[in-house]
Each structure stands twice: as C-alpha cells, then as structure tokens.
Write a protein that holds these residues in place. Structure first.
Motif, mmCIF file in Angstrom:
data_model
loop_
_atom_site.group_PDB
_atom_site.id
_atom_site.type_symbol
_atom_site.label_atom_id
_atom_site.label_comp_id
_atom_site.label_asym_id
_atom_site.label_seq_id
_atom_site.Cartn_x
_atom_site.Cartn_y
_atom_site.Cartn_z
ATOM 1 N N ASP A 35 0.840 -1.216 0.000
ATOM 2 C CA ASP A 35 0.000 0.000 0.000
ATOM 3 C C ASP A 35 0.866 1.252 0.000
ATOM 4 N N TRP A 36 1.950 1.204 0.773
ATOM 5 C CA TRP A 36 2.860 2.351 0.827
ATOM 6 C C TRP A 36 3.480 2.585 -0.544
ATOM 7 N N MET A 37 3.900 1.509 -1.196
ATOM 8 C CA MET A 37 4.472 1.613 -2.539
ATOM 9 C C MET A 37 3.498 2.276 -3.506
ATOM 10 N N ASP A 38 2.243 1.803 -3.503
ATOM 11 C CA ASP A 38 1.234 2.360 -4.408
ATOM 12 C C ASP A 38 1.085 3.863 -4.211
ATOM 13 N N GLU A 39 1.076 4.286 -2.942
ATOM 14 C CA GLU A 39 0.894 5.706 -2.635
ATOM 15 C C GLU A 39 2.098 6.538 -3.063
ATOM 16 N N LYS A 40 3.309 6.081 -2.722
ATOM 17 C CA LYS A 40 4.506 6.879 -2.986
ATOM 18 C C LYS A 40 4.865 6.905 -4.464
ATOM 19 N N ILE A 41 4.575 5.835 -5.192
ATOM 20 C CA ILE A 41 4.850 5.826 -6.624
ATOM 21 C C ILE A 41 4.094 6.947 -7.324
ATOM 22 N N LYS A 42 2.870 7.202 -6.886
ATOM 23 C CA LYS A 42 2.064 8.266 -7.498
ATOM 24 C C LYS A 42 2.705 9.635 -7.333
ATOM 25 N N ASP A 43 3.405 9.842 -6.208
ATOM 26 C CA ASP A 43 3.923 11.175 -5.876
ATOM 27 C C ASP A 43 5.402 11.348 -6.183
ATOM 28 N N THR A 44 6.050 10.356 -6.784
ATOM 29 C CA THR A 44 7.494 10.391 -7.001
ATOM 30 C C THR A 44 7.802 10.395 -8.493
ATOM 31 N N TYR A 45 8.817 11.188 -8.885
ATOM 32 C CA TYR A 45 9.249 11.172 -10.280
ATOM 33 C C TYR A 45 9.879 9.825 -10.584
ATOM 34 N N ILE A 46 9.323 9.133 -11.589
ATOM 35 C CA ILE A 46 9.825 7.813 -11.986
ATOM 36 C C ILE A 46 9.888 7.753 -13.502
ATOM 37 N N SER A 47 11.005 7.306 -14.013
ATOM 38 C CA SER A 47 11.170 7.116 -15.449
ATOM 39 C C SER A 47 11.781 5.752 -15.699
ATOM 40 N N VAL A 48 11.118 4.947 -16.519
ATOM 41 C CA VAL A 48 11.600 3.616 -16.873
ATOM 42 C C VAL A 48 12.024 3.625 -18.329
ATOM 43 N N ALA A 49 13.232 3.152 -18.615
ATOM 44 C CA ALA A 49 13.741 3.139 -19.984
ATOM 45 C C ALA A 49 12.829 2.319 -20.889
ATOM 46 N N PRO A 50 12.724 2.701 -22.163
ATOM 47 C CA PRO A 50 11.806 2.010 -23.086
ATOM 48 C C PRO A 50 11.985 0.497 -23.128
ATOM 49 N N ASP A 51 13.237 0.036 -23.081
ATOM 50 C CA ASP A 51 13.469 -1.414 -23.169
ATOM 51 C C ASP A 51 12.887 -2.170 -21.992
ATOM 52 N N ASN A 52 12.604 -1.484 -20.889
ATOM 53 C CA ASN A 52 12.103 -2.150 -19.687
ATOM 54 C C ASN A 52 10.606 -1.936 -19.465
ATOM 55 N N ARG A 53 9.963 -1.245 -20.380
ATOM 56 C CA ARG A 53 8.534 -0.950 -20.188
ATOM 57 C C ARG A 53 7.627 -2.126 -20.501
ATOM 58 N N GLU A 54 8.214 -3.168 -21.067
ATOM 59 C CA GLU A 54 7.423 -4.371 -21.335
ATOM 60 C C GLU A 54 7.378 -5.296 -20.121
ATOM 61 N N CYS A 55 8.130 -4.962 -19.073
ATOM 62 C CA CYS A 55 8.115 -5.783 -17.864
ATOM 63 C C CYS A 55 6.728 -5.801 -17.242
ATOM 64 N N ASN A 56 6.356 -6.947 -16.738
ATOM 65 C CA ASN A 56 5.054 -7.073 -16.078
ATOM 66 C C ASN A 56 5.219 -6.754 -14.596
ATOM 67 N N PHE A 57 5.454 -5.466 -14.286
ATOM 68 C CA PHE A 57 5.630 -5.050 -12.909
ATOM 69 C C PHE A 57 4.314 -5.156 -12.145
#
Length: 486
Positions: A457-479
């Motif tokens: 739950d903490w992860m879900d909340e903080k991800i929304k409020d944090t600058y995050i950039s994932v390189a194109p080659d890794n965007r196919e990951c099933n996170f």
C-alpha cells in the motif's frame, strides 16, 4: 515485493546482502553517464568485474547499457542489474527463477525507500557511515590486495574520493533499510485477524512445522574475586581521570582498552534511545548524564563500564563506552562446574525437581524464574524446531530423551566460560499447523503477510507522488508495482 513469485522469495531475500565490491563497481559506472538523464541511452560500454573463485581470478565482461530507470534522485543502470545477478551467482545462489524484470523491480523498490527516507528526514549518523566505510574498505582491500590496486581497479585518483563515493552508497543502503523498518514497525495484528487468516488457508495448503523441542537449562556463571573487581574499577577510574583531568581522548582510550567486541563498529559510537536493546543499567546511566560527561564505573551483566555521552539529540543519545571484564580464575571455573554436577545429582536423587533447581540455583536471570525454560528469540515461543537449531546446540539436545539431564557443558560466552546442564521437557513431532497448538508461529506468519500488505500500500501511494522514469526497453516488464503509472 509483489512482483516476485513465492518460489523465488528465498533467493530475492538475499539481495539485501549483495557483495559490496560488486555494488560499488556498479555505482562507479554512474560517473560515466551524463548529468542530463534521458529515457533513451544509445551509448554502450564494457567493463571488467573480478570474481574470485578459490585462488583464481576470473575476468568476466559485463555489458553496461545505460539507464534502466530513475527513481526520484536515484539512477539505476543496466549494469546494476547485471552485476546483482553476478553477485548472487558468486554467493552460490541459483538465479534461474529470477527474471531481469524482477531484479529491476527490487532495485527500484530499494531506491524508492531511500528517496522517501530523505523526504521524511530520516537520518544516518556520520559515525555509523564512517564505521561502515572502514569495515567495507578493509574487506575490499583484502579482496583486491592493496589500497593502490583498489584505487586502480575502480579508476579513482585518490583514497579520499573513493571514501566519499563509498560513504554515499552506504548512506543510501542505510536510508532504504530504515524507511522499510519505519513502514512495518507499527503494524500490529489482533487474535481475531490471526484466526481469520488461518481459517482462510485451505487445509491441504496449511504450513507444516518440523520436529520441535521445549528445552530447559540451569546455568552457573563463574564469578571473579573481589580483588579482581576492585582492580578493574580502579583501572576505569584512572582512564576517566586521564580523560577528564588530563585531556586524553575517550575514543582513543576506547580503542586501546575496551573489551567490547563491537567497539570497532560505527567508529565506537552507539546511538541509543530508551527502547534500544541495551541492558537497563546501561540505559539508566546514559540517560542520567549531560552531554560531554563521563560516568563513574558501573556494572552490568557484561562487566564494568565507564560511559561518555557524546551527543544528545532529543530522545536519542550518541554514546561511547569502555568495557572491562575482571579476570576469572581457573579455580572459580572448576568450582562452578562442581556445583552444577552436585545440583544434577540431587535432581536425579529426587531432592528437588529441575524446575525448582533452576529457580533457586541458576545464574541466568532470563530463564531461572520460568523453571529454566528457554524462549525462542525468533518468535518468543517455547519451542525450537530441531532442524533450525545451531549445530552445536542441536548436538547437545538431540540425544536427550524423557527426563534425562545432560552432564555439565562448557559454553564460551563474551564474558568468559559458563557451565550449564540441559533437559528436554517435551518433544513435538512434525505436523500440519494446528491453531491452538501453534498459535505463536501462525501469528508470526499472519503478521508478516500484513506487513507485506502495508509495504504494498505504501508503494502504491509513494509511486504516485514520485518522479519515476523507466527506460523504453524495460517498459514491457510485467511489474506488479505501478512503476509505469498506467
């Protein structure tokens, strides 16, 4: 860590202990990235990583493929992923069930913890960092051969710059660990929640607990003579006088004279609060003093101390102490063994029970009032799973049956040699978890799952409020975590 399959958890849990020289090599690679981080990086470089196998050095080429992701102020390189895999392999951990996406997800979690720790003003003291730097440098030098070779290997011009880089890495690790602890420390679970959690597990999927034993012991601790105690106190008083009246350094005296095995950690500084796991006598003295003050000699179960309060920061103290342990004679050791033999014989003759003897004669305060019964520190239960016992302890208890009592056993402790006799009060065969019989272990499992939910739950909340950039080659990951913010 929702994105990790259950069967891979035992491997991923070891990521916290990755070998630092590999992690550090990955961090050094960040210097070769540009300051303006872009989502697509077209540069490719190669680097050499030394893997020691027995006495042979094997050089492996590791591909460094630019930026894998950015979390707040932290950068994760493709090389970080490769080198974490390599580190697991050097530790003998199978990586066949760990995907590249899972490894990246774990690294992203660690960086998010560290980033949020900074936002929440969580601190790591300079003393803690410097102590860790010294220990890691000692390890790295022992692996590489010399400081000169170490600097050459990491392409550093000076030891000072190397220390600065290493200190920053250690600080990030510490921040990540403390942020995660902060999330789970306040998570509690009620008996009703435990019952519901257990009842929701299908009977065929309930955990199986191995063979267990309930163990009791009586301990005799040889004591020093009054002359030895007096000599120890006088030595501590002289050290204090040298510091207070003569201007000597307490830290140097600590290095020279303290018999505390932990004196080299964190530069000899302990950060404590009233809930810290130090013995009561130690905390009572520490919290009765002013900053800069040196205590009179005082006794704990570990020996005799003097203590310096180096800094007061609200409800926390930075303290140093010097521990001296009065010498115990061979005669005192033999007398303790003889006394324990006499106690054993009287129990066997029916003069009193083992439990009565423990209450009246044992020197172990933690167990004597409970008839000598040991408490499992991992879950506060009275049972110990045989296969999880320390090998030495397993050998001592595995052969005891019924009301059999061991002969006196010598046990080396940090304060000297103790003698003990042990008895197995009860045995429990391997069985499927039973709610009434195994409540404490079931509660532990339920609590861990609730803590994981709190982290998720903490992860879900903080991800929304944090600058995050994932390189194109890794965007196919099933996170499982919403790193892509879809």
């Amino acid at each position: 860590m929702k994105h990790i399959k259950p069967r891979s958890m035992k491997y991923m849990s070891k990521l916290c202990g990755l070998m630092l020289f590999l992690t550090f090599q990955a961090a050094m690679s960040q210097e070769e990235t540009t300051e303006n981080i872009q989502e697509e990086v077209d540069t490719t470089i190669t680097d050499s990583v030394v893997v020691k196998k027995d006495s042979i050095k094997i050089f492996k080429k590791v591909k460094v493929d630019g930026v894998a992701a950015v979390i707040g102020d932290y950068v994760i390189l493709e090389s970080d992923i490769d080198k974490n895999f390599l580190s697991l392999e050097t530790q003998g951990v199978s990586i066949k069930d760990i995907t590249r996406c899972q490894m990246l997800g774990k690294l992203m979690e660690d960086k998010l913890y560290a980033h949020q720790a900074v936002q929440d003003s969580i601190e790591v003291s300079e003393a803690e960092i410097s102590g860790s730097v010294e220990r890691q440098l000692d390890y790295l030098v022992s692996e590489i051969g010399s400081m000169e070779k170490l600097l050459q290997f990491y392409r550093k011009n000076s030891e000072e710059s190397f220390r600065e880089e290493l200190a920053e890495i250690i600080k990030t690790q510490q921040l990540s660990e403390r942020m995660r602890s902060k999330i789970v420390d306040d998570v509690e679970i009620t008996p009703d929640e435990v019952r519901q959690w257990f009842n929701n597990i299908p009977k065929e999927e309930r955990p199986v607990f191995g063979d267990e034993v309930e163990i009791a012991q009586i301990v005799k601790k040889p004591k020093p003579s009054e002359e030895e105690v007096k000599a120890t106190i006088e030595k501590l008083k002289k050290i204090k006088a040298d510091v207070v009246d003569g201007g000597a350094s307490f830290a140097i005296k600590q290095t020279l004279y303290s018999e505390d095995p932990g004196k080299s950690q964190n530069g000899g500084v302990y950060r404590i609060n009233k809930k810290s796991g130090f013995v009561k006598e130690f905390k009572d003295v520490a919290f009765s003093m002013q900053q800069g003050e040196v205590s009179e000699p005082f006794e704990t179960e570990f020996g005799w101390h003097i203590l310096l309060v180096e800094k007061i920061r609200g409800q926390e103290l930075d303290v140093r102490h010097i521990l001296l342990m009065p010498e115990i004679s061979e005669k005192a050791i033999e007398e303790a063994k003889k006394e324990l033999t006499d106690i054993r014989n009287k129990i066997l003759d029916g003069a009193f029970t083992f439990e009565e003897a423990a209450r009246n004669f044992s020197d172990e305060e933690e167990t004597k009032y409970d008839g000598g019964i040991l408490t499992n520190p991992s879950n506060l239960d009275k049972r110990f799973e045989l296969t999880k016992l320390d090998p030495t302890f397993y050998a001592q208890v595995s052969g005891l049956e019924g009301n059999e009592i061991s002969q006196p056993i010598a046990e080396q402790t940090r304060t000297g040699v103790n003698y003990k006799i042990i008895k197995v009060n009860a045995r429990y065969k391997e069985h499927i978890a039973d709610y009434s019989q195994d409540y404490i272990k079931i509660k532990e499992l339920a609590l861990k799952e609730k803590q994981m939910k709190a982290i998720s739950d903490w992860m879900d909340e903080k991800i929304k409020d944090t600058y995050i950039s994932v390189a194109p080659d890794n965007r196919e990951c099933n996170f499982a975590n919403n790193w892509l913010k879809k």
